[in-house]
Every structure is written in structure tokens, then in C-alpha cells.
Design an enzyme around this catalytic site. Structure first.
Site, mmCIF file in Angstrom:
data_model
loop_
_atom_site.group_PDB
_atom_site.id
_atom_site.type_symbol
_atom_site.label_atom_id
_atom_site.label_comp_id
_atom_site.label_asym_id
_atom_site.label_seq_id
_atom_site.Cartn_x
_atom_site.Cartn_y
_atom_site.Cartn_z
ATOM 1 N N CYS A 1 19.162 10.885 -10.051
ATOM 2 C CA CYS A 1 18.201 10.562 -8.992
ATOM 3 C C CYS A 1 16.784 10.958 -9.403
ATOM 4 C CB CYS A 1 18.598 11.277 -7.701
ATOM 5 S SG CYS A 1 17.429 10.987 -6.358
ATOM 6 N N CYS B 1 14.685 12.505 -6.559
ATOM 7 C CA CYS B 1 15.038 13.903 -6.246
ATOM 8 C C CYS B 1 14.527 14.850 -7.329
ATOM 9 C CB CYS B 1 16.556 14.081 -6.158
ATOM 10 S SG CYS B 1 17.440 12.772 -5.346
ATOM 11 N N ASP B 2 14.668 14.456 -8.592
ATOM 12 C CA ASP B 2 14.495 15.422 -9.675
ATOM 13 C C ASP B 2 13.324 15.153 -10.623
ATOM 14 O OD1 ASP B 2 16.761 16.744 -8.760
ATOM 15 O OD2 ASP B 2 18.101 15.466 -9.920
#
Ligand code: NAP
Length: 319
Positions: free
Chosen positions: A139, A142-143
Site C-alpha cells: 500500500c 499507507c507506507d
């Protein structure tokens, strides 16, 4: 499946809170069926993890995935849909009302709409599991932030790999896209953007065979599929975008599926069990877009409404 006697009886139960689930909820709510949406683990589904969605009609400047998810939810709830923050764990579709056991509650549903979506595939190589969350990720939204001024490798040749790879260039000093073939599956517009981007380069005809590192990703092992040559390639991060698997395991042996686990439906979103409908990526191996998932969700709710109208004269057996 045992009943605890306190099951909540609902007319329409919707599994999944992505574009499929909330579009179904919007239509079922406007048909005054008081639908209940079980969110599953990811509120908003996969779309909510996408930084910008540029191809959902009505948003000429793009819209954040999480923002679009919130709008879907607000619109459905405005008409009476109810959101329950839990996941369904097992279903019994052998009799109506259908039984669904979730984390905290048990439900009896006169009609069920499955919008459980799909989850990212893993490479299944040594080091991948151990270093997930320590430099290996599925992701970018997200990261990506964790890789400011770092070297990143992205695996895959589809829309996700190129789109997410381009997103990571916001942070990373370089993004190397490793693809197992020469040609890309991704749309031409994304291919052009990636090829022109100064931070993006490509390693083709190559697969990743190992993720190397002690407590974080330090390197990966690459193998050229034509020459067989192997190299150790230093990188700070590895993002894997190699397709998805439908989240349909819980319906195995109850709903008909294809060999990949996509639920079989007809053009009315009907499964092999009357009263059970499926839509979005749980049932769609072909399009898998926010707009097509939303359309399928709406169609499933319209058909569920017709089904409930038709079965009103033949009462549903209660347990
Ligand atoms: P995808 O289109 O199925 O592409 C998966 C990619 O991963 C392919 O290039 C495939 O290689 C590669 N791959 C699969 N297994 C692999 C393995 N074991 N090792 C190395 N490479 C592997 O998946 P996706 O990119 O997630 O897209 C899914 C759907 O969502 C598509 O319909 C796509 O159009 C859509 N989508 C659209 C957008 C957008 O419109 N902006 C954005 C994201 C996704 P091969 O090509 O060799 O098979």
C-alpha cells in the site's frame, strides 16, 4: 452454524464498505429497506487506500480515495443505511433468512449482498512475510511516506504498479519498477507518465526471488527470466502490486465460483442462491474499477429490492 438467539433480523445485509457496498446501501436505503453495512476490516475498501482517483466520473480534478469513501458512506447513511464496524466471519446460506456471524453480532438477512472485494496478492518468496511492515508493503498510500529520499523497488506491470510507483516518487529518491515481461498490462497513459518521470526506471524480464534484510529491507534478489542471471539489488523498500484475490473464502461450497474464487453471477448480480447477490471485485475479474464496482452494487440492490417484493407473498421462514 449455531444461533445465539439474539440475532439481528435485517431486510438487506451488505458485506463490505467499498464503492460496491455503499452504492448498494444507497439504493437499498432509498428503497426503504434499512440496509445494514458490515464494514469489514478496511472501511471504504481498497479504494480508500488510493491517494487520488482520477477516473471516477464527476470529479474532473480527481478525488482522494478516502474522501470518496466518506462521501459514499454519508450519502447512504443520509437515506437510512446503518454502518456496523465489524467483519462477517461465517455464513449459512442453506435457508432463509440467511445467517451471518460477524465479530460482535449475528445477523439474519432476508437478502444478502456480497461486496467483500479483493486483497493484494503476495509473491510468496523468502523474506517477504518476515519483512512486511519493515520495508515490504502492499500500500503506497499507507507506507510511501516512510521512504522519503530512499530507494524503492515496485514489482508489477499493471495499472496498480505504475500508478502507485508514480505516487511513491513524491517521497522516494528513485523508484525502480521490476516487471517479469517486456510489455506492460498498464494503460498507455500510465506507461507514458512512468516512462517520462525522471525518478522512475525499469528492470524488465526480471522477477524478485528473495527479500533480504535482518530487521528491515536491505536488498532483494533479482533473476532475469531470459538469461537466468541473478543479482543482489540494494533497496530500502519493496512495494508489491501483482494483482488481487477475491475475498470470497467464506462462501466456498455455498456460492458457485470460478477457479480463481470470483463468485459467479448473472447479468442481474444473482448468485446460484436466490436472495444472495454479489457485486464488485468479489465477482468481477474483468473491470475492477471504482465506477464499475459502484454500478454493480447499485444493480445488486435494485435486484434485491425486486426479490424482496416478489417474496413478500411467499413468507420467509424464520428460525
Ligand atoms: P493486474 O492488472 O492483474 O496486474 C498485475 C501485474 O502483476 C501484471 O503485470 C502481472 O504480470 C504481474 N504479476 C502477477 N503475478 C506476478 C508474480 N508472481 N510475479 C511478478 N509479477 C506478477 O493487477 P492490478 O495492477 O492490481 O490491477 C487490477 C485491476 O484494477 C485492473 O483491472 C486495473 O486496470 C485496475 N486498476 C485501475 C487503475 C486505474 O484505472 N487508475 C488503477 C489501479 C488498478 P503479467 O503482466 O506478466 O501478467
Amino acid at each position: 452454524m449455531a444461533s445465539n438467539g439474539n440475532a439481528k433480523h435485517v431486510k438487506v445485509l451488505i458485506l463490505g464498505s467499498g464503492p460496491t457496498g455503499y452504492s448498494a446501501a444507497l439504493y437499498a436505503a432509498r428503497a426503504e429497506l434499512q440496509p445494514v453495512v458490515l464494514t469489514g476490516m478496511q472501511l471504504g475498501g481498497q479504494a480508500a487506500l488510493t491517494y487520488t482517483i482520477e477516473n471516477y466520473p464527476g470529479f474532473p480534478d480527481g478525488v482522494g480515495g478516502a474522501q470518496l469513501g466518506e462521501l459514499f458512506q454519508r450519502q447512504a447513511e443520509h437515506f437510512g443505511a446503518v454502518t456496523e464496524f465489524e467483519s462477517a466471519n461465517s455464513v449459512d446460506l442453506s435457508q432463509r433468512p440467511f445467517k451471518v456471524v460477524a465479530d460482535s453480532n449475528e445477523y439474519l438477512a432476508d437478502a444478502l449482498i456480497v461486496g467483500t472485494g479483493a486483497s493484494p496478492n503476495h509473491l510468496g518468496i523468502p523474506g517477504e512475510m518476515e519483512l512486511t511492515g519493515r520495508g515490504t508493503s502492499y500500500c503506497a498510500t499507507c507506507d510511501g511516506w516512510f521512504f522519503k529520499d530512499k530507494k524503492v523497488v515496485v514489482v508489477g506491470g499493471g495499472d496498480s504498479a505504475l500508478e502507485e510507483g508514480l505516487f511513491i516518487t513524491r517521497y522516494a529518491s528513485s523508484v525502480t519498477i521490476v516487471h517479469r515481461r517486456e510489455e506492460f498490462r498498464a494503460s498507455p497513459i500510465l506507461q507514458n507518465r512512468a516512462k517520462k518521470h525522471p525518478k522512475v526506471d525499469f528492470i524488465l524480464n526480471t522477477v524478485v526471488t528473495e527479500v533480504i534484510g535482518t530487521d528491515k529491507v536491505e536488498a532483494i534478489r533479482l533473476k532475469n527470466v531470459i538469461t537466468g542471471e541473478e543479482i543482489i539489488y540494494e533497496t530500502d523498500g519493496l512495494f508489491i502490486f501483482i494483482g488481487h484475490t477475491p475475498n470470497t473464502q467464506m462462501f466456498k461450497d455455498q456460492l458457485e465460483m470460478d477457479e480463481l474464487g470470483y463468485i459467479k453471477i448473472n447479468e442481474r448480480m444473482e448468485t446460484n442462491i436466490p436472495g444472495v447477490f454479489a457485486a464488485g471485485e468479489a465477482a468481477d475479474p474483468h473491470f475492477r474499477q471504482v465506477v464499475t464496482s459502484a454500478g454493480m452494487g447499485a444493480a445488486a440492490a435494485i435486484q434485491a429490492t425486486r426479490y424482496l417484493e416478489a417474496t413478500e407473498s411467499s413468507p420467509i421462514t424464520s428460525t
